[in-house]
Design an enzyme around this catalytic site. Structure first.
Site, mmCIF file in Angstrom:
data_model
loop_
_atom_site.group_PDB
_atom_site.id
_atom_site.type_symbol
_atom_site.label_atom_id
_atom_site.label_comp_id
_atom_site.label_asym_id
_atom_site.label_seq_id
_atom_site.Cartn_x
_atom_site.Cartn_y
_atom_site.Cartn_z
ATOM 1 N N LYS A 1 21.832 11.317 13.540
ATOM 2 C CA LYS A 1 22.572 10.197 12.935
ATOM 3 C C LYS A 1 23.007 10.546 11.532
ATOM 4 O O LYS A 1 22.226 11.084 10.757
ATOM 5 C CB LYS A 1 21.660 8.964 12.791
ATOM 6 C CG LYS A 1 21.470 8.126 14.007
ATOM 7 C CD LYS A 1 20.684 6.871 13.600
ATOM 8 C CE LYS A 1 20.240 6.118 14.834
ATOM 9 N NZ LYS A 1 19.444 4.923 14.463
ATOM 10 N N HIS B 1 18.427 -2.865 21.921
ATOM 11 C CA HIS B 1 18.711 -3.155 20.519
ATOM 12 C C HIS B 1 18.346 -4.617 20.283
ATOM 13 O O HIS B 1 18.990 -5.506 20.819
ATOM 14 C CB HIS B 1 20.193 -2.897 20.235
ATOM 15 C CG HIS B 1 20.633 -3.308 18.852
ATOM 16 N ND1 HIS B 1 21.185 -2.433 17.950
ATOM 17 C CD2 HIS B 1 20.599 -4.512 18.223
ATOM 18 C CE1 HIS B 1 21.466 -3.077 16.830
ATOM 19 N NE2 HIS B 1 21.129 -4.343 16.968
ATOM 20 N N GLU C 1 17.786 -4.314 12.012
ATOM 21 C CA GLU C 1 17.991 -3.836 13.378
ATOM 22 C C GLU C 1 16.815 -2.970 13.825
ATOM 23 O O GLU C 1 16.413 -2.047 13.118
ATOM 24 C CB GLU C 1 19.291 -3.024 13.472
ATOM 25 C CG GLU C 1 20.535 -3.856 13.196
ATOM 26 C CD GLU C 1 21.833 -3.108 13.520
ATOM 27 O OE1 GLU C 1 22.809 -3.793 13.870
ATOM 28 O OE2 GLU C 1 21.877 -1.867 13.426
ATOM 29 N N ARG D 1 24.589 -7.944 5.145
ATOM 30 C CA ARG D 1 25.776 -8.819 5.196
ATOM 31 C C ARG D 1 25.601 -9.773 6.361
ATOM 32 O O ARG D 1 24.653 -9.660 7.125
ATOM 33 C CB ARG D 1 27.018 -7.969 5.429
ATOM 34 C CG ARG D 1 26.843 -7.092 6.675
ATOM 35 C CD ARG D 1 28.089 -6.354 7.051
ATOM 36 N NE ARG D 1 27.814 -5.213 7.890
ATOM 37 C CZ ARG D 1 27.699 -5.230 9.200
ATOM 38 N NH1 ARG D 1 27.798 -6.367 9.856
ATOM 39 N NH2 ARG D 1 27.452 -4.138 9.872
HETATM 40 P P1 ADP Z 1 25.196 2.047 13.217
HETATM 41 O O1 ADP Z 1 25.041 2.137 11.746
HETATM 42 O O2 ADP Z 1 26.325 2.845 13.724
HETATM 43 O O3 ADP Z 1 25.147 0.633 13.686
HETATM 44 P P2 ADP Z 1 22.471 2.297 14.297
HETATM 45 O O4 ADP Z 1 21.433 3.166 13.685
HETATM 46 O O5 ADP Z 1 22.339 0.853 14.065
HETATM 47 O O6 ADP Z 1 23.899 2.828 13.794
HETATM 48 O O7 ADP Z 1 22.534 2.605 15.864
HETATM 49 C C1 ADP Z 1 23.560 2.100 16.667
HETATM 50 C C2 ADP Z 1 23.112 2.047 18.110
HETATM 51 O O8 ADP Z 1 22.718 3.346 18.599
HETATM 52 C C3 ADP Z 1 21.917 1.168 18.375
HETATM 53 O O9 ADP Z 1 22.283 -0.174 18.544
HETATM 54 C C4 ADP Z 1 21.357 1.771 19.659
HETATM 55 O O10 ADP Z 1 22.090 1.349 20.781
HETATM 56 C C5 ADP Z 1 21.602 3.249 19.486
HETATM 57 N N1 ADP Z 1 20.426 3.927 18.896
HETATM 58 C C6 ADP Z 1 20.198 4.096 17.585
HETATM 59 N N2 ADP Z 1 19.032 4.741 17.372
HETATM 60 C C7 ADP Z 1 18.510 4.997 18.582
HETATM 61 C C8 ADP Z 1 17.331 5.676 19.034
HETATM 62 N N3 ADP Z 1 16.472 6.233 18.196
HETATM 63 N N4 ADP Z 1 17.103 5.758 20.372
HETATM 64 C C9 ADP Z 1 17.990 5.228 21.243
HETATM 65 N N5 ADP Z 1 19.113 4.607 20.885
HETATM 66 C C10 ADP Z 1 19.391 4.482 19.562
HETATM 67 P P1 ADP Z 2 27.191 -3.118 13.348
HETATM 68 O O1 ADP Z 2 27.608 -2.283 12.173
HETATM 69 O O2 ADP Z 2 25.710 -3.121 13.529
HETATM 70 O O3 ADP Z 2 27.952 -2.879 14.589
HETATM 71 P P2 ADP Z 2 28.580 -5.670 13.408
HETATM 72 O O4 ADP Z 2 28.401 -5.821 14.852
HETATM 73 O O5 ADP Z 2 28.361 -6.863 12.541
HETATM 74 O O6 ADP Z 2 27.550 -4.610 12.874
HETATM 75 O O7 ADP Z 2 30.063 -5.045 13.145
HETATM 76 C C1 ADP Z 2 30.697 -4.977 11.882
HETATM 77 C C2 ADP Z 2 31.955 -4.117 11.991
HETATM 78 O O8 ADP Z 2 33.120 -4.915 12.246
HETATM 79 C C3 ADP Z 2 32.331 -3.402 10.741
HETATM 80 O O9 ADP Z 2 31.577 -2.245 10.532
HETATM 81 C C4 ADP Z 2 33.810 -3.091 10.954
HETATM 82 O O10 ADP Z 2 34.027 -1.919 11.703
HETATM 83 C C5 ADP Z 2 34.302 -4.252 11.764
HETATM 84 N N1 ADP Z 2 35.116 -5.181 10.937
HETATM 85 C C6 ADP Z 2 35.210 -5.232 9.608
HETATM 86 N N2 ADP Z 2 36.007 -6.201 9.165
HETATM 87 C C7 ADP Z 2 36.500 -6.802 10.248
HETATM 88 C C8 ADP Z 2 37.373 -7.909 10.466
HETATM 89 N N3 ADP Z 2 37.883 -8.613 9.459
HETATM 90 N N4 ADP Z 2 37.658 -8.293 11.714
HETATM 91 C C9 ADP Z 2 37.096 -7.646 12.740
HETATM 92 N N5 ADP Z 2 36.255 -6.595 12.593
HETATM 93 C C10 ADP Z 2 35.942 -6.165 11.373
HETATM 94 MG MG MG Z 3 23.654 -0.719 13.499
#
Ligand code: ADP
Ligand code: ADP
Ligand code: MG
Length: 646
Positions: free
Chosen positions: A158, A208, A274, A296
Site C-alpha cells: 500500500k 471492511h 476503517e 472527514r
Molecule cells: P484507501 O486509502 O485507498 O481507502 P485502505 O487502506 O482503506 O485504502 O484500503 C482500501 C480497501 O482495500 C479496503 O476497504 C479493503 O477492501 C482492502 N484492504 C486494505 N487492506 C487490506 C488487507 N490488509 N487485507 C485485505 N484487504 C485489504
Molecule cells: P474512501 O477514501 O475510504 O473510499 P469515501 O468512500 O468517503 O472514502 O470516498 C471519498 C472519495 O470521493 C474521494 O477520495 C474522492 O475520490 C471522491 N470525491 C471527492 N469529491 C467528490 C465529489 N464532490 N463528488 C463525488 N465524489 C467525490
Molecule cells: Mg480507505
C-alpha cells in the site's frame, strides 16, 4: 451558529451540506469551476463564486481562491465536503490564519492520520490493533521483500500516502513481489508525489467494517459501524449499517478502539476509523485491525444517519461553532438497518469504465433518500467523479431495508448516459449478500452473474416504437397521426447492438397493434394510461432518436435511420425516397399531376410489408423515377415534386 458558510466542494456533497445549513438558518456560498457554472450546487446556493478552470487544480483545489471567496462574501466558516481539500492540513492552517473556522479536525489531527504508516505506528501506541505488517521507513526493495516473507504471503503493498485504492497491489507469491512493488511505487509517485509503501498481511475473506466517530477536540463518541465490504477495485459500491452478524462484544470493542484512536489525536468533528475484519472465522472481538482513519465526512455517512437519527452535518456545524458534543455515548442507539448504493455513470461490463454524457432524464422514487448533485439536463463531465447519486433506504430489519433498496433501484429512472444501475440492482438481489455472507471479493467472484445484458421483451420493444413515433402523446387531431393512420408501417430499432423490426398497425390514437417477432402486442390507452396486452406500460423517455424504457433498470433503443428519410418525406421534401430497400409494388403518380399533401404516390414492399409513400406537401409531380416491379435501394429517389413556387 454561523451566519454564513462557504462550501469548498461540488456535486452531491455540496448539496447535502447545503440542505442542513439551510435548515439551521445558515446562508450558503458555493464555489464553482468553469465546468460547473450551471451545476445544481450553484443553483441551490444563496450565492456562488466562480474560482477558476474546470480542472480541480485550477478551482476546487485552489485553497487561496476559496479562502478569498469566503472573505469576500462574509463567511464565518468553510465546509470542505469530502475529497479535494478536505484532508489537506496546509489548507486548514490557511483557513485559520485568515480568521475563518474550518469545519473539521485540526491540521495536526489530519497530519497524524495523513500517512498510513505513521497512523499505524500511532495507533499501535494507543493500543489499537493494527494489521500485521511492516510500516517502517526502510524502502529498500530487498528489505521490503524480506518483510513480506516474514509476514507471510499473500501480502498487500500500500502507498503510505494512498487513497481511493491507488498504489495498492495484492501479491500472492514471492515471485511476484518485485514487479508489484515497482508498479505500486510508480503509481504512488504519480498520484501522491510520494512513492513510499508499507506491507500488510492480506486478510483472507476480508470485510471492511468502519466506525463513525465524532469528537469535540478532546472527547469522542462513536456512532456504531458501517459495513462496506461490497467493493470493486477497493472502492465501495453498497454500504450498510449496522454490519451483518455483528455481536455486542465486537461492537463494543471496535467502538472503544475507534474512540481511542480519535481521542489519541484530539479529534474534532466527524471522522471514520476503517478496520479490516477477517470474515473467515466469523466476527470476533479479537478479529479486527486498524487500516486507516479518514479525517472527514465520508460518502457513506447517510446510512449512519438513518440508523441513529443524527444529522452528522448538523453536528459538524454545531461543534465547529463551539458547542459541545450533542449527545453522550449512552444516548446513542441503533434503530433498524440502512443501505446506500452508489449510482455512477460507468460502464460495468467494460471494467467499470467511467462514462460521461448529458442526463436527459433523472427521477428517483419517493420512498428513498436520494442524495444527488445533478438534475435532468445536467452533464456528467470528464473532470470530476462520475457519481450521479446515492440511493439510501432504511427499514426495521436488514431484510426490509434491503428489499426497499432493491425496490428503490428498480424505480430509479436515468437516461442519457450508461450507468451501473442494473449492476446495483443485481447486487441488491444477490442471495449471498441477502444472507449477509459477503467479503470484499464477492463482486469480483460473481461479476459474470452480476452483469447480465438486458433483453428487451415484446412489450418493451412495442413501447419504444410508440414513443419513438410520438404516438404515446398523440391526440386524435394531430397531423402526424392522420398521416400514419391508414398505414401499416415498419419501424426499426437497434437494441444492444441488434436491429429489431416491428410492424405497427394504428387503429386510432388510443389503439395500436404491434408485431414484434412472433408476438402481437396490443397497445391501448385506457383512462389516459397506456396498457400493453392489459398490463400497465412502464415509463419511457425520448431524447432525439434515443428511447429509454424504464424496465429492467432502463432499456436503451435507437431509432434506425431509414425512418429519418421517411420522416423528412413527411416534412416538406420535394423528393419521395425509399425509406428502406424494397420492391416497388405500384406507382400512382404521373408527371404533371397535381397532388395534395398525404396523397399516396407509390407503394414499396419491404420486410414483408407494404409501405405507402405519401406526398409530403401539396405540389405538382415533376418526374417519376421508378416503375412498378423495380427493386430499389434505401434512399433511392422515387418521385420528385416541382420546386415549391413559394
Ligand atoms: P484507501 O486509502 O485507498 O481507502 P485502505 O487502506 O482503506 O485504502 O484500503 C482500501 C480497501 O482495500 C479496503 O476497504 C479493503 O477492501 C482492502 N484492504 C486494505 N487492506 C487490506 C488487507 N490488509 N487485507 C485485505 N484487504 C485489504
Ligand atoms: P474512501 O477514501 O475510504 O473510499 P469515501 O468512500 O468517503 O472514502 O470516498 C471519498 C472519495 O470521493 C474521494 O477520495 C474522492 O475520490 C471522491 N470525491 C471527492 N469529491 C467528490 C465529489 N464532490 N463528488 C463525488 N465524489 C467525490
Ligand atoms: Mg480507505
Amino acid at each position: 451558529m454561523f451566519e454564513r458558510i462557504l462550501i469548498a466542494n461540488r456535486g452531491e456533497i455540496a448539496c447535502r451540506v447545503m440542505r442542513t445549513a439551510r435548515s439551521l438558518g445558515v446562508e450558503v456560498v458555493a464555489v464553482c469551476s468553469d465546468a460547473d457554472r450551471d451545476a445544481a450546487h450553484v443553483a441551490m446556493a444563496d450565492r456562488a463564486v466562480h474560482i477558476g478552470g474546470a480542472a480541480p487544480a485550477q478551482s476546487y483545489l485552489r485553497g487561496d481562491a476559496i479562502i478569498a471567496a469566503a472573505l469576500e462574501t462574509g463567511c464565518g466558516a468553510i465546509h470542505p465536503g469530502y475529497g479535494f481539500l478536505s484532508e489537506n492540513p496546509e489548507f486548514v492552517e490557511a483557513v485559520e490564519v485568515a480568521g475563518l473556522v474550518f469545519i473539521g479536525p485540526s491540521a495536526s489531527a489530519i497530519r497524524a492520520m495523513g500517512l498510513k504508516d505513521a497512523a499505524k505506528a500511532l495507533m499501535e501506541e494507543a493500543g489499537v490493533p493494527v494489521v500485521p505488517g511492516y510500516h517502517g521507513s526502510n524502502q529498500d526493495p530487498e528489505h521490503l521483500a524480506g518483510a513480506a516473507d516474514a509476514i507471510g504471503y499473500p501480502v498487500l503493498i500500500k502507498a503510505v500516502a494512498g487513497g481511493g485504492g491507488k498504489g495498492m497491489r495484492l501479491v500472492e507469491r514471492p515471485e511476484g513481489f518485485m514487479e508489484a512493488l515497482e508498479s505500486a511505487m510508480g503509481e504512488a509517485r504519480t498520484a501522491f508525489g510520494n512513492a513510499a509503501v508499507l506491507i500488510e498481511k492480506f486478510i483472507q475473506k476480508p470485510r471492511h467494517i468502519e466506525v463513525q466517530v465524532f469528537g469535540d477536540g478532546s472527547r469522542a463518541v462513536h456512532l456504531f459501524e458501517r459495513d462496506c465490504s461490497l467493493q470493486r477495485r477497493h472502492q465501495k459500491v453498497i454500504e450498510e449499517a449496522p454490519a451483518p452478524g455483528m455481536t455486542p462484544e465486537m461492537r463494543a470493542a471496535m467502538g472503544q478502539a475507534a474512540v481511542r484512536a480519535a481521542e489519541a489525536i484530539g479529534y474534532k468533528g466527524a471522522g471514520t476509523v476503517e478496520f479490516i475484519v477477517d470474515g473467515s472465522r466469523g466476527l470476533r472481538p479479537d478479529g479486527f485491525w486498524f487500516m486507516e482513519m479518514n479525517t472527514r465526512l465520508q460518502v457513506e455517512h447517510p446510512v449512519t444517519e438513518a440508523i441513529t437519527g443524527v444529522d452528522l452535518v448538523e453536528w459538524q456545524l454545531r461543534v465547529a461553532a463551539g458547542e459541545g458534543l450533542p449527545k453522550r455515548q449512552e444516548d446513542l442507539a441503533i434503530n433498524g438497518h440502512a443501505f446506500e448504493a452508489r449510482l455512477y455513470a460507468e460502464d460495468v461490463p467494460k471494467g467499470f469504465l467511467p462514462a460521461t454524457g448529458r442526463l436527459s432524464h433523472l427521477v428517483f422514487p419517493l420512498d428513498c433518500r436520494a442524495d444527488s448533485g445533478v438534475r435532468a439536463g445536467d452533464e456528467i463531465s470528464p473532470w470530476y467523479d462520475p457519481m450521479i447519486a446515492k440511493v439510501i433506504t432504511h427499514g426495521p430489519t436488514r431484510a426490509v431495508a434491503l428489499g426497499r433498496l432493491a425496490a428503490a433501484l428498480k424505480g430509479t429512472e436515468v437516461a442519457g448516459t450508461v450507468t451501473n444501475l442494473a449492476f446495483l440492482g443485481a447486487l441488491a438481489r444477490h442471495e449471498g449478500f441477502a444472507r449477509g455472507e459477503m467479503d470484499t471479493g464477492l463482486i469480483g467472484r460473481d461479476i459474470d452473474r452480476l452483469v447480465v445484458p438486458p433483453v428487451a421483451g415484446p412489450h418493451e420493444v412495442a413501447l419504444a416504437v410508440l414513443a419513438a413515433l410520438g404516438l404515446l402523446e398523440a391526440a386524435e387531431d394531430e397531423v402526424g397521426f392522420v398521416l400514419w393512420q391508414p398505414l401499416e408501417r415498419e419501424v426499426r430499432l437497434v437494441h444492444e447492438g441488434a436491429e429489431i423490426a416491428v410492424r405497427l398497425r394504428s387503429l386510432g390514437p388510443d389503439a395500436h397493434d404491434l408485431q414484434v417477432g412472433e408476438s402481437t402486442v396490443e397497445a391501448r390507452r385506457v383512462g389516459g394510461r397506456w396498457r400493453l396486452d392489459g398490463q400497465p406500460a412502464p415509463g419511457v423517455a425520448v431524447d432525439g432518436r434515443r428511447i429509454t424504457v424504464f424496465a429492467q433498470y432502463g432499456l436503451g433503443f435507437d431509432l434506425v435511420d431509414p425512418l429519418a428519410r421517411e420522416g423528412a418525406a413527411g416534412g416538406n421534401a420535394a423528393l419521395i425516397e425509399a425509406p428502406m430497400p424494397g420492391l416497388v409494388k405500384a406507382v400512382y403518380a404521373k408527371a404533371g399531376q397535381t397532388v395534395a399533401k398525404g396523397d399516396r404516390l407509390a407503394v414499396l414492399e419491404a420486410m414483408k410489408m407494404e409501405h405507402s409513400l405519401l406526398a409530403a406537401r401539396d405540389g405538382v409531380v415533376a418526374e417519376v423515377l421508378v416503375n412498378a416491379g423495380e427493386q430499389v435501394t434505401a434512399g433511392a429517389a422515387l418521385v420528385r415534386l416541382e420546386e415549391d413556387a413559394a
